[in-house]
Design a protein around this motif. Structure first.
Motif, PDB file in Angstrom:
ATOM      1  N   ILE A 143       0.858  -1.184   0.000  1.00 49.09           N
ATOM      2  CA  ILE A 143       0.000   0.000   0.000  1.00 49.09           C
ATOM      3  C   ILE A 143       0.895   1.235   0.000  1.00 49.09           C
ATOM      4  O   ILE A 143       1.792   1.352   0.841  1.00 49.09           O
ATOM      5  N   THR A 144       0.682   2.122  -0.950  1.00 52.77           N
ATOM      6  CA  THR A 144       1.373   3.409  -0.950  1.00 52.77           C
ATOM      7  C   THR A 144       0.408   4.464  -0.419  1.00 52.77           C
ATOM      8  O   THR A 144      -0.706   4.607  -0.932  1.00 52.77           O
ATOM      9  N   ALA A 145       0.836   5.187   0.612  1.00 49.56           N
ATOM     10  CA  ALA A 145      -0.053   6.171   1.232  1.00 49.56           C
ATOM     11  C   ALA A 145       0.759   7.379   1.687  1.00 49.56           C
ATOM     12  O   ALA A 145       1.839   7.229   2.258  1.00 49.56           O
ATOM     13  N   PHE A 146       0.250   8.559   1.401  1.00 41.66           N
ATOM     14  CA  PHE A 146       0.896   9.771   1.902  1.00 41.66           C
ATOM     15  C   PHE A 146      -0.114  10.910   2.029  1.00 41.66           C
ATOM     16  O   PHE A 146      -1.183  10.897   1.401  1.00 41.66           O
ATOM     17  N   GLN A 147       0.219  11.874   2.869  1.00 44.18           N
ATOM     18  CA  GLN A 147      -0.523  13.121   2.982  1.00 44.18           C
ATOM     19  C   GLN A 147       0.190  14.178   2.148  1.00 44.18           C
ATOM     20  O   GLN A 147       1.402  14.079   1.917  1.00 44.18           O
ATOM     21  N   TYR A 148      -0.547  15.189   1.713  1.00 44.86           N
ATOM     22  CA  TYR A 148       0.083  16.290   0.991  1.00 44.86           C
ATOM     23  C   TYR A 148      -0.470  17.624   1.479  1.00 44.86           C
ATOM     24  O   TYR A 148      -1.600  17.707   1.969  1.00 44.86           O
ATOM     25  N   GLU A 149       0.343  18.660   1.340  1.00 46.20           N
ATOM     26  CA  GLU A 149      -0.070  20.030   1.643  1.00 46.20           C
ATOM     27  C   GLU A 149       0.552  20.966   0.614  1.00 46.20           C
ATOM     28  O   GLU A 149       1.713  20.791   0.235  1.00 46.20           O
ATOM     29  N   LEU A 150      -0.210  21.955   0.193  1.00 50.98           N
ATOM     30  CA  LEU A 150       0.311  23.039  -0.641  1.00 50.98           C
ATOM     31  C   LEU A 150       0.546  24.240   0.260  1.00 50.98           C
ATOM     32  O   LEU A 150      -0.359  24.660   0.978  1.00 50.98           O
ATOM     33  N   VAL A 151       1.759  24.752   0.246  1.00 50.83           N
ATOM     34  CA  VAL A 151       2.120  25.819   1.182  1.00 50.83           C
ATOM     35  C   VAL A 151       2.779  26.978   0.428  1.00 50.83           C
ATOM     36  O   VAL A 151       3.369  26.792  -0.636  1.00 50.83           O
ATOM     37  N   SER A 152       2.669  28.150   1.000  1.00 51.86           N
ATOM     38  CA  SER A 152       3.311  29.334   0.426  1.00 51.86           C
ATOM     39  C   SER A 152       4.766  29.373   0.851  1.00 51.86           C
ATOM     40  O   SER A 152       5.090  29.122   2.021  1.00 51.86           O
ATOM     41  N   GLU A 153       5.645  29.656  -0.097  1.00 55.96           N
ATOM     42  CA  GLU A 153       7.053  29.787   0.230  1.00 55.96           C
ATOM     43  C   GLU A 153       7.277  31.078   1.001  1.00 55.96           C
ATOM     44  O   GLU A 153       6.782  32.140   0.630  1.00 55.96           O
ATOM     45  N   ARG A 154       8.016  30.988   2.093  1.00 55.73           N
ATOM     46  CA  ARG A 154       8.337  32.169   2.875  1.00 55.73           C
ATOM     47  C   ARG A 154       9.628  32.785   2.375  1.00 55.73           C
ATOM     48  O   ARG A 154      10.482  32.094   1.830  1.00 55.73           O
ATOM     49  N   PRO A 155       9.828  34.087   2.542  1.00 54.92           N
ATOM     50  CA  PRO A 155      11.078  34.724   2.104  1.00 54.92           C
ATOM     51  C   PRO A 155      12.294  34.061   2.741  1.00 54.92           C
ATOM     52  O   PRO A 155      12.338  33.855   3.950  1.00 54.92           O
ATOM     53  N   GLY A 156      13.253  33.676   1.909  1.00 49.98           N
ATOM     54  CA  GLY A 156      14.480  33.084   2.411  1.00 49.98           C
ATOM     55  C   GLY A 156      14.420  31.594   2.635  1.00 49.98           C
ATOM     56  O   GLY A 156      15.424  30.964   2.936  1.00 49.98           O
ATOM     57  N   ALA A 157      13.234  31.000   2.501  1.00 49.90           N
ATOM     58  CA  ALA A 157      13.102  29.564   2.739  1.00 49.90           C
ATOM     59  C   ALA A 157      13.070  28.830   1.415  1.00 49.90           C
ATOM     60  O   ALA A 157      12.330  29.193   0.510  1.00 49.90           O
ATOM     61  N   GLY A 158      13.876  27.787   1.301  1.00 49.46           N
ATOM     62  CA  GLY A 158      13.858  26.991   0.089  1.00 49.46           C
ATOM     63  C   GLY A 158      12.673  26.052   0.096  1.00 49.46           C
ATOM     64  O   GLY A 158      12.120  25.732   1.141  1.00 49.46           O
ATOM     65  N   PRO A 159      12.245  25.561  -1.064  1.00 53.05           N
ATOM     66  CA  PRO A 159      11.073  24.698  -1.145  1.00 53.05           C
ATOM     67  C   PRO A 159      11.351  23.251  -0.776  1.00 53.05           C
ATOM     68  O   PRO A 159      10.430  22.463  -0.721  1.00 53.05           O
ATOM     69  N   HIS A 160      12.599  22.886  -0.504  1.00 53.24           N
ATOM     70  CA  HIS A 160      12.926  21.478  -0.337  1.00 53.24           C
ATOM     71  C   HIS A 160      12.924  21.012   1.108  1.00 53.24           C
ATOM     72  O   HIS A 160      13.304  19.893   1.396  1.00 53.24           O
TER      73      HIS A 160
END
Length: 287
Positions: A143-160
């Motif tokens: 079984i493959t299962a995960f949660q997801y969220e879409l978030v706003s990038e904050r100044p100075g923060a990388g997306p990774h």
């Protein structure tokens, strides 16, 4: 190192894409499907479209592959700056997860890494999720299962990373964080625990200005204090310190992640100077 392409993994004659037949939950935009629906067509690629800010995916008995398209439910210029964070379940197995951008695949999560339950983030412009089943004779327990969220990038923060950058916040970032972050609270550091993949900071809170979800819980009926845990990347090297701080940050999958955390006296001095100049982005009750 060569990056595999969608075409190299799935020859054109066998690349059969179709609209997802999985089940959707209207309240949280979740999807649940089964590889048994196309078990006889192991090279089918099923398209899944999720257009919410958060939700989950559960793929039973994975065979072939699915492409998960994550998009906000409203279009705006700010949508291009969104990040996507996914957090696999500890029981997730049976697939490797790639980022698919124009048919070019980049590995995001190996099957053996999913059980660690560590969140992975990427910019929404980096592509869709290409979830490919690992070929096995017996798929009954996969079984493959995960949660997801879409978030706003904050100044100075990388997306990774779901956590905050370790560099100190600028004055402008600090004032903006108080207005826009998921939680803002005044308090002190009680304990710091260094773990392999994160640092956990136990805090005692004397005042909660805002919290998106209840990351800080009341310490008692008669005493107006709160306690909670805030996470940081391990490389930040935070240590216990005396005095009061203003803790700000984001909430990811129910966990608080540290953003700007100035000493409260330093924030107060900055806030009052900006107040005199009329440059504060929002009002904070500092009484």
């Amino acid at each position: 190192m060569l990056t595999p392409t969608l075409a190299s993994l799935l020859p054109p004659l066998l690349l059969l894409c179709r609209i997802s037949s999985g089940q959707y939950s209207s309240d949280q935009c979740s999807w649940k499907g089964s590889g048994l629906t196309h078990e006889g067509h192991a090279r089918d690629v099923e398209q899944v479209y999720l257009r919410c800010s958060q939700g989950s995916l559960e793929w039973l008995y994975p065979t072939g592959a699915i492409i998960v398209n994550l998009r906000p439910n409203t279009l705006s210029p700010a949508a291009a700056r969104l990040s996507v964070c996914i957090k696999p379940s500890a029981r997730s197995s049976g697939t490797n997860v790639y980022l698919d951008r124009g048919g070019e695949l980049r590995l995001l999560l190996r099957e053996q890494d999913q059980a660690r339950g560590r969140a992975q983030c990427f910019g929404i412009q980096e592509g869709a999720l290409f979830v490919e089943a690992v070929p096995r004779a017996d798929i009954s327990r996969r079984i493959t299962a995960f949660q997801y969220e879409l978030v706003s990038e904050r100044p100075g923060a990388g997306p990774h990373s779901p956590g905050a950058p370790c560099k100190p916040c600028s004055d402008a970032e600090m004032l903006l964080a108080v207005c826009t972050n998921d939680f803002v609270a005044r308090g002190s550091i009680k304990k710091v625990e260094q773990e392999e993949e994160q640092t956990s900071v136990t805090v005692g809170i004397s005042r909660v200005y805002r919290q998106k979800t209840q990351v800080f819980v009341p310490g008692g009926v008669r005493v107006r204090t709160w306690t909670g845990r805030i996470h940081m990347p391990p490389q930040c090297g935070v240590r216990s310190g005396e005095g009061e701080f203003l803790f700000t940050g984001t909430v990811r999958f129910g966990e608080a992640w540290m953003g700007c955390a100035p000493r409260y006296k330093d924030f107060l001095r900055l806030y009052r100077a900006a107040q005199q100049q009329g440059t504060n982005p929002c009002h904070v009750d500092t009484d």
